[in-house]
Each structure stands twice: as structure tokens, then as C-alpha cells.
Write a protein that holds these residues in place. Structure first.
Motif, PDB file in Angstrom:
ATOM      1  N   THR A   1      -8.460  24.508 -19.314  1.00 48.69           N
ATOM      2  CA  THR A   1      -9.441  24.296 -19.921  1.00 48.69           C
ATOM      3  C   THR A   1      -9.754  23.894 -20.632  1.00 48.69           C
ATOM      4  O   THR A   1     -10.085  23.519 -21.706  1.00 48.69           O
ATOM      5  CB  THR A   1     -10.046  25.552 -20.012  1.00 48.69           C
ATOM      6  OG1 THR A   1      -9.093  26.429 -20.914  1.00 48.69           O
ATOM      7  CG2 THR A   1     -10.477  26.681 -19.076  1.00 48.69           C
TER       8      THR A   1
ATOM      9  N   LYS B   1      -8.814  20.549 -20.782  1.00 44.36           N
ATOM     10  CA  LYS B   1      -8.997  19.528 -20.007  1.00 44.36           C
ATOM     11  C   LYS B   1     -10.328  18.532 -20.566  1.00 44.36           C
ATOM     12  O   LYS B   1     -10.937  17.736 -21.227  1.00 44.36           O
ATOM     13  CB  LYS B   1      -8.662  18.697 -19.373  1.00 44.36           C
ATOM     14  CG  LYS B   1      -9.165  19.605 -18.016  1.00 44.36           C
ATOM     15  CD  LYS B   1      -8.924  18.224 -16.614  1.00 44.36           C
ATOM     16  CE  LYS B   1      -9.608  19.529 -15.090  1.00 44.36           C
ATOM     17  NZ  LYS B   1     -10.708  20.990 -15.302  1.00 44.36           N
ATOM     18  N   ASP B   2     -10.799  19.900 -20.820  1.00 47.14           N
ATOM     19  CA  ASP B   2     -12.668  19.788 -20.893  1.00 47.14           C
ATOM     20  C   ASP B   2     -12.839  19.312 -22.079  1.00 47.14           C
ATOM     21  O   ASP B   2     -14.265  18.692 -22.647  1.00 47.14           O
ATOM     22  CB  ASP B   2     -13.126  20.787 -21.285  1.00 47.14           C
ATOM     23  CG  ASP B   2     -13.259  21.479 -19.511  1.00 47.14           C
ATOM     24  OD1 ASP B   2     -13.325  20.477 -18.778  1.00 47.14           O
ATOM     25  OD2 ASP B   2     -13.297  22.510 -19.532  1.00 47.14           O
TER      26      ASP B   2
ATOM     27  N   LYS C   1     -12.882  27.478 -22.632  1.00 42.22           N
ATOM     28  CA  LYS C   1     -14.039  28.473 -21.758  1.00 42.22           C
ATOM     29  C   LYS C   1     -13.342  29.145 -20.369  1.00 42.22           C
ATOM     30  O   LYS C   1     -12.041  29.531 -20.323  1.00 42.22           O
ATOM     31  CB  LYS C   1     -14.991  27.687 -20.222  1.00 42.22           C
ATOM     32  CG  LYS C   1     -15.924  26.292 -20.853  1.00 42.22           C
ATOM     33  CD  LYS C   1     -16.696  25.871 -20.002  1.00 42.22           C
ATOM     34  CE  LYS C   1     -17.978  27.273 -19.804  1.00 42.22           C
ATOM     35  NZ  LYS C   1     -18.856  26.367 -18.443  1.00 42.22           N
TER      36      LYS C   1
END
Ligand code: RAM
Length: 921
Positions: free
Chosen positions: A153, A155-156, A168
Motif C-alpha cells: 500500500t 506504492k500508492d 489504505k
């Protein structure tokens, strides 16, 4: 003599005959059997060498224990006579607490059954206790075959408040087949982050915010659940919801020694034993699937949650759900330098429900008043329109114009949102956040509907412990103070002891823990809570002996503060005094020594130069400084001496004579340096500001030679008098006031301080409407409003440290010997009180002291548990006025008058319940 009178005259004789002939050969079984720090039949237990404790029955034929026998076996059928793991044999001793297991070595997953029997004062044996049991968790990293799994998460690259990386929430699932009948099944599970786990559509437990907050770079706690009844033959599904929590979430200071860029992960190992004895493992591994587009769109401890009901996935943890669109998880190996260890205290749970007493409508919103500042989550039950967003805000108090006071949340957004998928009533309870609040504001509900009180319930959450004592008195404000202390405890014992529960902080501040720990032990059954946190303190200790400001150390700045780091000597000693558990001192002794070495490192010629938060938040500081006026180095030197002294006392209990001598000598040397540096010949503070706290430290820690003590005491009284008999103390000085004034015999003055109504005093905040203890003596006032400083928590337990004195002296229950084997009951009946009572669960059972003073007649009802004795001190000195249950004490062999002084009687009292009366002149 007629028949009737014959009978009447013979009754005593017959009764004796009857009594002796029926005298039981066996007395009643022991009760309240517990393991280690107070666990009852635990599963997934953390320790393969536990201790055993029990209590004697309260009965006429039981006053003390002369021997015990413990038996332990792998099967209940073998007990008591064929114990295959351990038979302690009959041990001649009165000890009934913290007896170490000394049987066959135990290993992960092992289930042990045990029983105990004791012999009373006459050598009569008790019946065997009920059979108790415990089951060990996975004790070693090598017990785990599972891998950490989760989605990436990070990498978002979503950024939230304070520009912190946001992860997230994730939904993870694993389907698996169970062929045969299941005999038993255990789920071992933990996460980097916080998790909630379901099996076949059913929530496995009601634990919240698991696995809790530890020094994650050293130890991550694991949980064990019995899931035997949740498995079915055929297809099964495990489903895990995962959010960032303390591991990857936002914490004050942004950076943590563990890495917030690491995406949350779960580690799960389901061990199934089949009917035929064969074993099957379901592991978190690359076969798990996950996604981040579920209803929980956002979850942060400080900031709250966003829940979008449009994204709900009905039945996603059952077998008929299609997860083809889900992504395969990433896996990572277990790191052997981070211990995976069974959780060593109880998980957080929903403990109390509060219902609003009042609702107010304001600008389209509605405010619910729960009348008590609390910590946890709301349960909302609200009518909504499809697509609307319910906004749930929180506040600890309102501003005078009725609006929410949230400045003191600082950057914590502390707001939850619920997006409705259809028209109608919704039910929502946030899962991976918690808030500190008394008021809840709702907006965005169906405005056609009339708000009603049952739309909101306050769910109070804290680590799952029970109350352990009670205190009440004839004075309403003192009772409110007791209530505020208890609520301060409930609000700040959410897995770790925190300074505050509501703003962007909520950290394990060591100084706060140091001052409040002793009081917490009176009010709640928190020994395991402290023992667990102390392990984190040991893990957080730095190589040079420094104890970080907060534990777990979320700052990693490698600096210690005097008075804060000393938590590592003070709490072990104070808790030992309450429990009598020597093992607790053994566990912490090395840490204590290293901390004293750190004090040495930070001193020159025994005068400290350690950083310090000093007498934090002292009122009326000269330079508007949070650190108050007392000299930093005076404080550091005083704590250096005190920690050396406590280490010497600990060495003495552990029978380490050499260390006792070494630390005893060090204490005296530091005390002498302290005296020479900071006190003149007349016992007055020199060279540094003369404050109440400088005298309190010198007197409480016994740092002055005898000839100066009296003068220093007089100087303290002068300083108090200069302040119109009001305190001028912050976090460090305040807890010492009662202890020092009491020692000086100045109980009247201490009562004056305690019952003061004006600033600064305990009742001042109560007069301003406080329902918890505040961070500052003047966090709010009706005249001036909120303290303009944003560091202004309204739920901060530190000043609640006075609770210890309320139990020990106002009600009068104190240990004479560590663990209450001998007890001192010595209440202080003084105006304005006319009565006070306390009960406390000692390791031997309940002790109670309840006094009442009316027209000079003093009455004390006291209860002394079996296997202890008490010294009871009563006011008065005329022996014929001393009554027990309305008559003279002469013919009572449980009570012995040992001393009569000018104003008090001293009695030696055996276990039992007594009603004393004296006349106070
Ligand atoms: C603040 C809090 C906390 C205190 C530290 C020094 O963060 O008031 O209680 O211990 O400062």
C-alpha cells in the motif's frame, strides 16, 4: 431443673460437642487460583515457567496456611495423585502467591492442568481446588511456518496529515478445505498494523486494536484463538481486515524506529488437529489474496475512519464469495531479530457503554452529551439517505457558546465518516481508531427524522482488566476526584499507559507512568498490564542505559529525561510493594542497574546534568516555561540518588549483598553531593530557585542529613504558606506532597491542600466541570475559558497520583510487608470528612476499611483476609472506650492490644471482619 432449662443450660456444651465431633477433616478448597500476573485459565500463554497463586477460603476454621501442594499434569484425569508434569509435594510454608513452576519443561502449544491444596494453621488439609488449566502459545519464532503477507500500500504514495504516508486498509482472504472432523483448532495470528479476523463469516473475537503497541523493532505480540467450533468440513475462509495502527500509522514526531513505509502485513497460522490425531496447517503465504477497495477507505488512530457502505462486499469471509478480481499478496520472511511472542496481557475490548443524557441541535447538526469524558468509539444507529455522508465529530468539552472545543486535538482530525449506500437506518462502529471525547456531533443524517438519544452510544474501550478497589467518602468532590482518577485510568490504559488519549500524541510517556502507576494498582487489576509494558521498557533501553522519553520509543532520539526514565526503578519497586512478587524485581533488576549507570554517565562528581522535562507544568512558572522553576540538575541528582537507593533495596530483596552494598553506598554518596551542592547549613536551598519541589525531592528521597531535615521541613512549610497553602508543583513534585507532609505529621495541612477549591488544586478542575484529570491545573476555567496552549489534554492521569494516598491514608489501607502479607489499617479521620471507605483486592483476598465519625464517636469496620495479619491503628487512648462489636476487646483472641500511645491504640488483628469503636477527644 426442668427439661427446658436443662436443654438451655446444656446448649453451649452440646454445641461444643457437636462442633468437635463434626469438625471437618478437610477444610474448604482454595479459591481465586491464578497464573503469573493474575491470569485465569489463559490460552496462548506467554511463559513456560509461570507462577501459581491462590487464596484461602474465608471461614471460621481458616486463618492461615502452614503448607501447600501443587500438582500439574498433561491431562485432568491424572490429577491430583498421578501428576506427570509436576508434584511440588507438601511444602511447609505460609506462601500462597507467586510459587514458581518447577516441573517438566513445557513447550509451545502445551496444555497443562493444575490443582492446589493447602493445610491450615492446625495442619488440617483443604480439599483439592477446582482443576485449572493453561495452554502455551507459540513461544519461538521457529514455531512459525507462516509468512508475513499483505499488499504493497506504500506504492500508492497517498499523503495524509503532516504529510505522513497513508496506507489504505486492506482486505485479505484465504479459502481452504477441511476434509475430516476437527478435534481442535487454534489460530495464531498477529500483524504489523492492527487487524480484525473472521472465519466463515463470524468474527473470531471481540478484541480491538490487536496486536497492540510494543517496541516493534524488538517484539511483536501474537494472539491465540480457539476456532474449533467455527470450522466446518468442506470449504472454509479466513478473512482479515488490516489497517496501519501504531506500526505504519501516523505518530507524533512522524518518524519511528520501525518503518512507516512498510505496508501493514499479517501473519497467520491455523493449526488444525483432526479426529484421527493428524495435523493440518493453513498458513499465511503467497496463496492469499487481497484488495484495498473495500468499504473501509481510510483508518488512522489520530484521524479517524472513512467507511463507504457502497463498497461493502457481503459475505467476503465466506466460501461462496468470488475473489477472482483480488490481487495476490506479497510475502516476506519472518525476521529473527524481532521476537514473535504471545501477548502477555489482555487485549483491548469494549468495556462500558455510555448513553447520552442530553442532545442539542445546532446548525443542522446534533450534539450528544455522554456526560463523561471517555475513550473508545461511538456506536451510531442513525437514519440516512442514500449517498449522504454522516460526519461524526468529537470533543472533550464545549466552548461557552456551545461549539466544539477541538484545539486540543492539535493535528488529530479525530473525525469518522460513513457514506450511506441506501435510505434507512445504518449501524456503524469504527474499528481501527479511537477517540477521547465526552461529546459526539452528528451531521449528514436524514434531516427529516427527529434526532433521538439512542442514535449514539459511547463504547468505552481499554485493555481488558477489572476494577480492583473502591474508594468513597462523605465528600462529594472527593468522590468526584476518585471518579476522575478512575476515568483517567480507563482512558489511558489502551494497551499501553499513555499520557493522553485524544490528541496527536497518545504515547507511553514514561514520566506520567512513573507518577500514576502506584495509584492505578489500587483501582484496577493492572499487574499484567504493567509487567507487559515494563518488558517494552527493557526492550527500549538503549546501550548506554538511557530509557527513552516514551515507550514504545516512537521518537528514537536516544535521549533520556530524569524523572521520566526513573520509571524503570520506581514502578518495579512500587509494584513489588503491592504484589510481593519477587520475580518482577528479578526481571527488572538488570534494567535498573543500567539506568543507574546512565545517571552516573550523565553526572560529574555525582551532580547530574541529564536532560529533564523537570517539574513539568508547574503552576505560576517564572518564565512561562513548561518545565517549571525547579533546577534541572537538582531534579536529576535527586532522581539519581533515589534510583540508586531503589536498586539497593531491590538487591537486598534478591539477596544480592554485594550489589546492595554498592548501590547503597552510591545512594549515600549522591545524597551527600546533592546536600552539599544545593542546601546550606540551615537546610535551605541555595544557588538554585527555592521551590516546593526542591524540598519535596530532598525529603521524599531522604537526601539530607538528620540535622538539616527538620529545617528543610520548616522551609517547605514556609514555601507552602507563602503560596497561601496551595501547591506549586508539577508532574514530579505533586505525587510527593502527600507522602512528605504525612511523614512530617502534617496531615491537617495535606487535607487543606487536598480540599482547596481555588487554583491550583485538585478540586479546581472539578469546580470547572472536569470528569477526568486534566493535563494542567488550569486547562479550563469558567472565567477565562480554555488555556490558550494547544497542549491541553483534558484526560491526563498524572495528577491522579494522589489516589494512592487516598487509599493508603484517608481510608487507611497500606502494606506493611510487600504483597500485604502484613497490613496496616490506619485511617485519618479529619474534617471535612465524616466518613471514608475503601476496599482493595490484595493477593490474599479483599481487605476493607470503612470509618465513620459522628459526635466524636469513631467507628471502623475492617476486613482482614486469611493468611495475613494486620496492625490496626485507631484514634483514642482510654482503654475502656475501645470496643469491638460493642464490647471490650479483652475476651477476643483474634485481637490483641499491643500499644496505647498519647493519641492512638495499636492492635494486632487476625483475619476476619471487625467493628471497632473509640471516642475521639
Ligand atoms: C507532553 C505531555 C506528557 C509529558 C511530556 C513531557 O507530551 O504533557 O504528559 O510527559 O510532554
Amino acid at each position: 431443673m426442668n427439661f427446658k432449662s436443662l436443654i438451655r443450660n446444656s446448649v453451649p456444651f452440646l454445641a461444643i460437642l457437636f462442633f468437635t465431633s463434626c469438625e471437618p477433616e478437610v477444610i474448604e478448597k482454595p479459591t481465586a487460583l491464578t497464573l503469573s500476573e493474575g491470569f485465569e485459565n489463559p490460552m496462548g500463554f506467554y511463559d513456560a515457567t509461570p507462577t501459581f497463586s491462590w487464596q484461602l477460603t474465608v471461614a471460621k476454621d481458616v486463618s492461615s496456611q502452614t503448607a501447600y501442594r501443587i500438582v500439574a499434569a498433561g491431562s485432568p484425569d491424572l490429577l491430583p495423585e498421578n501428576a506427570d508434569l509436576w508434584d511440588s509435594k507438601k511444602q511447609e510454608t505460609s506462601r500462597s502467591t507467586w510459587i514458581k513452576y518447577e516441573g517438566e519443561p513445557l513447550s509451545s502449544r502445551q496444555k497443562v492442568f493444575w490443582q492446589v491444596q493447602y493445610w491450615n494453621q492446625d495442619g488440617t488439609p483443604s480439599a483439592w481446588s477446582e482443576t485449572q488449566h493453561f495452554e502455551l502459545g507459540l513461544l519461538k519464532n521457529s514455531d512459525w511456518q507462516a509468512k508475513w503477507v499483505g499488499l504493497n500500500t506504500a506504492k500508492d504514495s497517498i499523503r495524509g496529515r503532516e504529510n505522513v504516508l497513508i496506507h489504505k486498509p486492506q482486505y485479505l482472504r484465504k479459502g481452504f478445505e477441511v476434509s475430516d472432523k476437527v478435534a481442535s483448532a487454534r489460530l495464531y495470528i498477529t500483524s504489523k498494523g492492527v487487524f480484525d479476523v473472521s472465519l466463515n463469516g463470524k468474527n473470531i473475537s471481540d478484541d480491538a486494536m490487536s496486536p497492540g503497541f510494543t517496541s516493534y523493532d524488538k517484539r511483536i505480540e501474537t494472539l491465540t484463538y480457539d476456532v474449533t467450533d467455527l470450522l466446518t468440513s468442506g470449504q472454509n475462509v479466513l478473512g482479515v481486515e488490516l489497517a496501519s495502527g501504531w506500526y505504519s500509522g501516523r505518530l507524533l514526531w512522524g518518524t519511528t524506529p520501525w518503518d512507516n513505509t512498510i505496508s501493514p502485513k499479517v501473519l497467520a497460522q491455523l493449526e488444525i488437529v483432526k479426529g484421527d490425531g493428524s495435523k493440518e496447517l493453513i498458513l499465511s503465504d503467497s496463496s492469499w489474496k487481497g484488495m484495498t477497495n473495500g468499504p473501509l477507505e481510510f483508518a488512522e488512530i489520530y484521524d479517524g475512519e472513512i467507511y463507504n457502505a457502497n463498497l461493502e462486499m457481503p459475505n467476503w469471509t465466506t466460501a461462496d464469495f468470488d475473489d477472482t478480481n483480488w490481487t495476490t499478496v506479497e510475502i516476506s520472511e519472518i525476521n529473527d531479530s524481532v521476537a514473535l511472542a504471545p501477548k502477555r496481557h489482555t487485549a483491548v475490548k469494549d468495556k462500558i457503554k455510555l448513553t447520552p443524557q442530553e442532545i442539542t441541535k445546532k446548525d443542522g447538526a446534533v450534539i450528544f452529551d455522554l456526560t463523561q469524558n471517555m475513550v473508545g468509539v461511538p456506536l451510531v444507529n442513525v437514519p440516512m439517505k442514500k449517498g449522504d455522508t454522516l460526519k461524526i465529530r468529537f470533543a472533550e468539552m464545549l466552548s461557552p457558546d456551545g461549539t466544539f472545543y477541538t484545539d486540543n486535538y492539535r493535528s488529530a482530525h479525530s473525525t469518522d465518516y460513513y457514506i450511506a449506500a441506501e435510505d434507512g437506518d445504518i449501524t456503524y462502529k469504527p474499528k481501527f481508531t479511537f477517540h477521547g471525547f465526552r461529546y459526539v456531533e452528528l451531521s449528514g443524517f436524514d434531516s427529516a427524522k427527529e434526532p433521538s438519544k439512542d442514535w449514539v452510544t459511547g463504547i468505552v474501550q481499554y485493555s481488558d482488566f477489572e476494577d480492583n478497589g473502591t474508594f468513597s467518602s462523605s465528600h462529594d468532590k472527593l468522590n468526584q476526584l476518585q471518579s476522575n482518577i478512575v476515568w483517567g485510568l480507563r482512558g489511558n490504559f489502551l494497551d499501553i499507559p499513555t499520557d493522553c488519549p485524544q490528541r496527536d500524541e497518545r504515547l507511553g510517556w514514561t514520566g506520567d507512568a512513573q507518577v500514576f502507576g502506584p495509584t492505578s494498582m489500587f483501582n484496577a487489576d493492572v499487574y499484567k498490564f504493567w509487567a507487559s509494558w515494563l518488558q517494552s521498557v527493557r526492550e527500549a533501553q538503549l546501550e548506554d542505559g538511557a530509557i527513552p522519553w516514551t515507550v514504545p520509543d516512537s521518537r528514537g532520539n536516544k535521549i533520556a529525561s530524569s524523572g521520566w526514565g526513573d520509571v524503570c526503578t520506581i514502578i518495579p519497586w512500587k509494584i513489588y510493594r503491592r504484589t510481593g512478587d519477587i520475580g518482577f524485581l528479578e526481571d527488572n533488576f538488570e534494567m535498573m542497574k543500567q539506568w543507574v549507570a546512565h545517571h552516573e554517565l550523565k553526572s560529574e562528581n555525582y551532580i547530574s546534568d541529564m536532560m529533564s522535562f523537570s517539574d513539568w507544568l508547574q503552576p505560576y512558572p517564572e518564565n512561562d516555561d513548561n518545565k517549571g522553576d525547579t533546577s534541572r540538575n537538582l531534579i536529576g541528582t535527586a532522581f539519581f540518588a533515589h534510583s540508586a537507593k531503589l536498586t539497593a533495596q531491590t538487591a537486598a530483596v534478591l539477596g544480592k549483598n554485594e550489589e546492595q552494598a554498592r548501590y547503597g553506598a552510591l545512594y549515600r554518596t549522591v545524597a551527600q553531593a546533592f546536600d552539599e551542592k544545593y542546601f546550606d547549613e540551615t537546610g535551605k536551598v541555595k544557588e538554585v530557585p527555592e521551590t516546593q519541589t526542591s524540598y519535596l525531592l530532598a525529603l521524599a528521597f531522604d537526601l539530607l542529613p538528620e540535622n538539616k531535615r527538620k529545617n528543610a521541613q520548616a522551609n517547605l512549610l514556609r514555601k507552602l504558606n507563602d503560596a497561601d497553602n496551595h501547591l506549586r508543583t508539577g508532574f514530579l513534585g505533586t505525587p510527593l506532597l502527600s507522602e512528605v507532609l504525612d511523614e512530617m505529621g502534617e496531615i491537617d495541612l495535606m487535607y487543606k491542600l487536598l480540599f482547596n477549591e481555588s487554583y491550583p488544586s485538585w478540586f479546581y478542575s472539578i469546580n470547572q466541570g472536569a470528569t477526568t484529570i486534566w493535563e494542567r491545573w488550569n486547562s479550563y476555567s469558567k472565567e477565562e475559558g480554555y488555556n490558550p496552549k494547544s497542549m491541553n489534554s483534558l484526560n491526563h492521569y498524572a495528577y491522579g497520583a494522589i489516589g494512592e494516598w487516598m487509599y493508603e491514608r484517608i481510608a487507611g489501607i497500606a502494606p506493611l510487608e510487600a504483597g500485604y502479607k502484613t497490613i496496616r489499617i490506619a485511617p485519618q479521620p479529619k474534617s471535612p470528612l465524616t466518613s471514608a471507605s475503601a476496599t482493595y483486592q490484595t493477593p490474599y483476598g479483599e481487605v476493607a476499611s470503612s470509618w465513620n465519625l459522628e459526635n466524636n464517636v469513631f467507628q471502623l469496620e475492617t476486613k482482614i483476609p486469611p493468611n495475613t495479619t494486620a496492625t490496626v491503628v485507631l484514634p483514642g487512648n482510654i482503654e475502656k472506650e475501645l470496643l469491638l462489636d460493642g464490647t471490650s476487646i479483652n475476651d477476643n483472641n483474634s485481637v490483641q492490644l499491643t500499644k496505647t500511645s498519647i493519641d492512638s491504640f495499636e492492635l494486632l488483628v487476625q483475619p476476619g471482619t471487625y467493628n471497632f469503636q473509640t471516642i475521639m477527644r
